[in-house]
Enzyme design. Structure first.
Site, PDB file in Angstrom:
ATOM      1  N   CYS A  62     -26.862 -82.584 -19.374  1.00 33.11           N
ATOM      2  CA  CYS A  62     -26.794 -83.930 -19.950  1.00 33.11           C
ATOM      3  C   CYS A  62     -27.384 -84.968 -18.979  1.00 33.11           C
ATOM      4  CB  CYS A  62     -25.358 -84.238 -20.377  1.00 33.11           C
ATOM      5  SG  CYS A  62     -25.268 -85.641 -21.491  1.00 33.11           S
ATOM      6  N   HIS A 118     -24.396 -79.450 -24.034  1.00 31.87           N
ATOM      7  CA  HIS A 118     -23.305 -79.048 -23.140  1.00 31.87           C
ATOM      8  C   HIS A 118     -23.006 -77.566 -23.332  1.00 31.87           C
ATOM      9  CE1 HIS A 118     -22.014 -82.985 -21.596  1.00 31.87           C
ATOM     10  NE2 HIS A 118     -22.618 -83.414 -22.685  1.00 31.87           N
ATOM     11  N   GLU A 158     -21.025 -75.777 -21.790  1.00 28.13           N
ATOM     12  CA  GLU A 158     -19.585 -75.520 -21.609  1.00 28.13           C
ATOM     13  C   GLU A 158     -18.775 -75.897 -22.845  1.00 28.13           C
ATOM     14  OE1 GLU A 158     -21.258 -78.051 -20.532  1.00 28.13           O
ATOM     15  OE2 GLU A 158     -20.035 -79.844 -20.248  1.00 28.13           O
ATOM     16  N   ASP A 174      -1.211 -80.026 -35.940  1.00 25.97           N
ATOM     17  CA  ASP A 174      -0.183 -81.059 -35.781  1.00 25.97           C
ATOM     18  C   ASP A 174       0.910 -80.432 -34.922  1.00 25.97           C
ATOM     19  OD1 ASP A 174      -1.675 -82.583 -37.480  1.00 25.97           O
ATOM     20  OD2 ASP A 174      -0.251 -82.577 -39.141  1.00 25.97           O
ATOM     21  N   ASP A 213      -4.324 -93.285 -41.199  1.00 20.80           N
ATOM     22  CA  ASP A 213      -3.312 -92.689 -42.081  1.00 20.80           C
ATOM     23  C   ASP A 213      -3.071 -93.610 -43.281  1.00 20.80           C
ATOM     24  OD1 ASP A 213      -2.795 -90.502 -40.329  1.00 20.80           O
ATOM     25  OD2 ASP A 213      -1.575 -91.809 -39.079  1.00 20.80           O
TER      26      ASP A 213
HETATM   27  O1  1PR Z   1      -0.136 -93.099 -33.987  1.00 20.17           O
HETATM   28  O2  1PR Z   1      -1.774 -92.839 -32.158  1.00 20.17           O
HETATM   29  O3  1PR Z   1       0.528 -91.981 -31.885  1.00 20.17           O
HETATM   30  O4  1PR Z   1      -1.050 -90.883 -33.436  1.00 20.17           O
HETATM   31  C1  1PR Z   1      -0.218 -90.059 -34.180  1.00 20.17           C
HETATM   32  C2  1PR Z   1      -1.081 -89.051 -34.880  1.00 20.17           C
HETATM   33  O5  1PR Z   1      -0.242 -88.100 -35.507  1.00 20.17           O
HETATM   34  C3  1PR Z   1      -1.944 -89.673 -35.959  1.00 20.17           C
HETATM   35  O6  1PR Z   1      -3.247 -89.120 -35.853  1.00 20.17           O
HETATM   36  C4  1PR Z   1      -1.304 -89.231 -37.268  1.00 20.17           C
HETATM   37  O7  1PR Z   1      -2.281 -88.935 -38.231  1.00 20.17           O
HETATM   38  C5  1PR Z   1      -0.577 -87.961 -36.865  1.00 20.17           C
HETATM   39  N1  1PR Z   1       0.666 -87.738 -37.615  1.00 20.17           N
HETATM   40  C6  1PR Z   1       1.809 -88.434 -37.465  1.00 20.17           C
HETATM   41  N2  1PR Z   1       2.758 -87.911 -38.264  1.00 20.17           N
HETATM   42  C7  1PR Z   1       2.213 -86.890 -38.934  1.00 20.17           C
HETATM   43  C8  1PR Z   1       2.887 -86.011 -39.888  1.00 20.17           C
HETATM   44  O8  1PR Z   1       2.274 -85.135 -40.502  1.00 20.17           O
HETATM   45  N3  1PR Z   1       4.167 -86.220 -40.079  1.00 20.17           N
HETATM   46  N4  1PR Z   1       0.015 -85.875 -38.961  1.00 20.17           N
HETATM   47  C9  1PR Z   1       0.892 -86.779 -38.529  1.00 20.17           C
HETATM   48  C10 1PR Z   1      -1.080 -86.193 -39.580  1.00 20.17           C
HETATM   49  C11 1PR Z   1      -2.633 -85.316 -40.835  1.00 20.17           C
HETATM   50  C12 1PR Z   1      -3.760 -84.463 -40.570  1.00 20.17           C
HETATM   51  C13 1PR Z   1      -3.543 -83.123 -41.218  1.00 20.17           C
HETATM   52  C14 1PR Z   1      -4.471 -83.198 -42.382  1.00 20.17           C
HETATM   53  C15 1PR Z   1      -4.904 -81.886 -42.925  1.00 20.17           C
HETATM   54  N5  1PR Z   1      -1.629 -85.056 -39.933  1.00 20.17           N
HETATM   55  O9  1PR Z   1      -4.063 -84.384 -39.261  1.00 20.17           O
HETATM   56  O10 1PR Z   1      -3.756 -82.173 -40.265  1.00 20.17           O
HETATM   57  O11 1PR Z   1      -3.854 -83.972 -43.395  1.00 20.17           O
HETATM   58  O12 1PR Z   1      -3.850 -81.227 -43.492  1.00 20.17           O
HETATM   59  P1  1PR Z   1      -4.092 -80.218 -44.689  1.00 20.17           P
HETATM   60  O13 1PR Z   1      -5.405 -79.565 -44.439  1.00 20.17           O
HETATM   61  O14 1PR Z   1      -2.980 -79.226 -44.549  1.00 20.17           O
HETATM   62  O15 1PR Z   1      -4.039 -81.013 -45.945  1.00 20.17           O
HETATM   63  P2  1PR Z   1      -0.558 -92.297 -32.853  1.00 20.17           P
END
Ligand code: 1PR
Length: 596
Positions: A79, A200, A202, A261, A440
């Site tokens: 890079c 990259h 790596e 998650d 979200d």
């Molecule tokens: O607010 O900066 O501390 O970040 C918190 C992070 O955690 C945010 O990115 C928020 O989206 C995520 N988050 C918080 N609570 C939840 C929860 O599920 N209770 N998860 C959560 C969000 C959503 C996607 C998920 C997709 C695909 N998860 O990341 O993986 O919807 O899912 P699917 O393919 O099964 O439909 P901060």
């Protein structure tokens, strides 16, 4: 001895990890005199051209580095470590490069494409000697062999500046070229003992490790093999003039992202969980009947084990989101940092870490800025951080600065850009490409005759069935709904310096019915940074759909996005990453295939 030149500009952990993974040992260059001891030298070059060259000069490395190169011992640059070899860069006017190779580094034209160029693209070997550097020139004839060779030509790029390929000027150093938009530029160079890549290795899966291995296997000391390869007159695969002609389409692939998650379960172990509409607890059962949620946190496996599985099966990126980050300070959240370190030791594609990237205060009262928190994750091996809740607050700040009746945060006065938000600070120090904003949103349905609030009119959607809704942003994993719509959020964070948008949907999450196309198209229409579509994938065809340009409303931008993410279907083994890629390929989309 192999030495790594780290002049202190950022994360070089992944490179160190990949060298160790390949079974090699190395020393860090600590003093300019160390360059005299090196029999091989690797210069990762993180950051920006001006900063890199200035640091090299002020720390006394520039001359010893030139002497090292002139001595004929092998040099590999990555890079900025490649860009530094050229004469100058428009990124830092007035700052001289090492001028080992001819030409100037210039910014990509951003008129018709997003800059930075970020993602997996094809390096097209232009000389036969590319083979010796791990870039397959030909598969050997058979269809399967050709496919295998092709899978080894995709690499991960992230950069805004490049050296445009000039057939005359670069006839003795070009090793491979890459096309982004209609620009053909140098993606690997080799001249005598000097080898460098714009991509990259790596972060480029097995193909990248092949390139590193090939260079590591070269004999140390003055390299006769490389010099001999460079001297071959008939080394060109096609004439330099032909190689400079752009093809109809560039080789940038659609990225498939596996998302994990992560949270502590009730027993205190860090687990991968997954819910529906952000509810990650099992349905509680009362006297045999399933009732509302309230049971145990769903446990789908160990974060690093699952992530490794996804990497090996071809995920282009892996994202970890700490979903209970709102409860505790990320810097003290050692399991996430340790998890990042472990993941970075064995996963060689880009890693994003999200959750809790914000200003925090340690229990002893020490303040930690969002930048410091991000830095801890970069040091642990993250390539990007993802910011959720704090992004909403930052955009609320921009909205508060607007005159009455104006709702577009992108029109905020310059004075509103205080430089104090986490997004601004991380973006300024590590580049926009390192800052993802995770959105979200939740649908807010309107009843018959109800007006959408004027501020949110642009996020209004009407379905063919006559339903109407707009998208409100939430924080704390959907626990709080705020008076900011998804378009405002996307435009505001783009202004603040976000380099990518991860667009989730609380309504679609875990439903398996496909991505919320209305939502994704809305964000695409009003922003120009790369978009990762998230939430709702249930089958391979859903990816193909979201990647396919099918504008549904007049005047809307093409609906295709750069990347798509899924969680549940991968965790539950319902759909394999390979299946997704096959479906995309079948639809004529370019994807990267991981080779065995
Ligand atoms: O607010 O900066 O501390 O970040 C918190 C992070 O955690 C945010 O990115 C928020 O989206 C995520 N988050 C918080 N609570 C939840 C929860 O599920 N209770 N998860 C959560 C969000 C959503 C996607 C998920 C997709 C695909 N998860 O990341 O993986 O919807 O899912 P699917 O393919 O099964 O439909 P901060």
């Amino acid at each position: 001895m192999l030495y790594l030149l780290d002049y202190g500009a950022g994360n070089v952990r992944s490179l160190a990890n990949s060298i160790r993974k390949l079974g090699y040992d190395f020393e860090w260059v600590r003093h300019p005199d160390d360059l005299k001891k090196a029999s091989k030298l690797l210069f990762p070059g993180v950051g920006a051209f001006g900063q890199a060259l200035t640091s090299l000069r002020t720390q006394g490395y520039a001359e010893p580095l030139k002497e090292y190169i002139a001595s004929g011992r092998p040099y590999m640059g990555i890079c900025i470590g490649m860009q530094a070899l050229f004469e100058s860069s428009s990124e830092a006017p007035g700052i001289q490069g090492l001028a080992v190779l001819p030409g100037r580094v210039e910014r990509f034209d951003s008129e018709k494409k997003t800059v930075p160029h970020m993602g997996w693209n094809r390096a097209r070997p232009v000389r036969k000697s590319a083979e010796a550097y791990g870039l397959p020139v030909s598969g050997g004839g058979g269809e399967a062999e050709e496919e295998h060779a092709e899978s080894r030509r995709h690499f991960y790029f992230v950069h805004s500046y490049r050296v445009a390929f000039d057939p005359q000027l670069h006839s003795s150093c070009a090793l491979s070229t890459t096309q982004y938009g209609n620009e053909v530029y140098l993606s690997a160079v080799q001249q005598g003992n000097v080898f460098a890549t714009q991509f990259h290795p790596e972060k480029s899966g097995r193909a990248g490790l092949d390139v590193l291995r090939a260079w590591l296997e070269l004999p140390g000391g003055p390299s006769e093999r490389a010099a001999a390869a460079a001297a071959q007159p008939d080394d060109w695969l096609l004439s330099p003039t032909q190689a400079a002609i752009p093809r109809k389409k560039d080789g940038l692939t659609k990225r498939i992202v596996a998302c994990l998650d992560v949270r502590s379960n009730d027993a205190g172990d860090l687990v991968v969980t997954k819910g529906e509409s952000y509810d990650v607890r099992e349905k509680a059962t009362t006297s045999g009947a399933s009732s509302s949620s309230g049971g145990d946190v769903r446990n789908l496996g160990k974060p690093v084990d699952l992530a490794l599985r996804y990497y090996l099966s071809g995920a282009d990126e892996v994202t970890f989101l700490n979903i209970t980050s709102f409860r505790s300070s990320a810097l003290r959240d050692q399991p996430m940092l340790r998890m990042t370190e472990l993941a970075a030791a064995s996963i060689f594609v880009p890693l994003t870490i999200g959750g809790g990237i914000k200003d925090t205060v340690d229990p002893d009262g020490t303040g930690r800025s969002a930048k410091e928190v991000a830095e801890a994750y970069f040091r642990a091996g993250a390539d990007k951080v993802s910011i959720g809740s704090e992004a909403v607050s930052a955009v609320e700040g921009l909205l508060a600065s607007l005159p009455e009746g104006e709702y577009d945060p992108a029109k905020a006065p310059k004075t509103a850009l205080t430089g104090g938000t986490g997004i601004e600070q991380i973006s300024r120090n590590y580049g926009a490409q390192a800052v993802v904003v995770s959105i979200d949103p939740r649908r807010v349905y309107l009843s018959e005759g109800e007006e959408v609030p004027a501020a949110h009119a642009w996020s209004l959607v009407s379905s063919a069935e006559g339903q109407r809704w707009w998208y409100a942003c939430t924080t704390k994993g959907g626990r709080e709904t705020r008076d900011v719509d998804v378009v405002q959020l996307a435009r505001g964070v783009e202004l603040l310096g976000a380099g990518e948008l991860l667009v989730n949907s609380i309504d679609a999450d875990g439903q398996g019915k496909g991505f919320d196309r209305d939502l994704i198209e809305l964000v695409r229409r009003y922003t120009s940074v790369p978009v990762i579509a998230s939430s709702g994938a249930g089958k391979a065809a859903h990816f193909e759909e979201i990647f396919s340009p099918a504008p549904r409303r007049e005047g809307w931008k093409q609906g295709s996005v750069e990347a798509a993410l899924a969680a549940g279907i991968f965790h539950r083994g319902e759909v394999a990453i390979d299946e997704v890629k096959e479906a995309c390929e079948g639809a004529g989309l370019v994807v990267r295939r991981e080779h065995d």
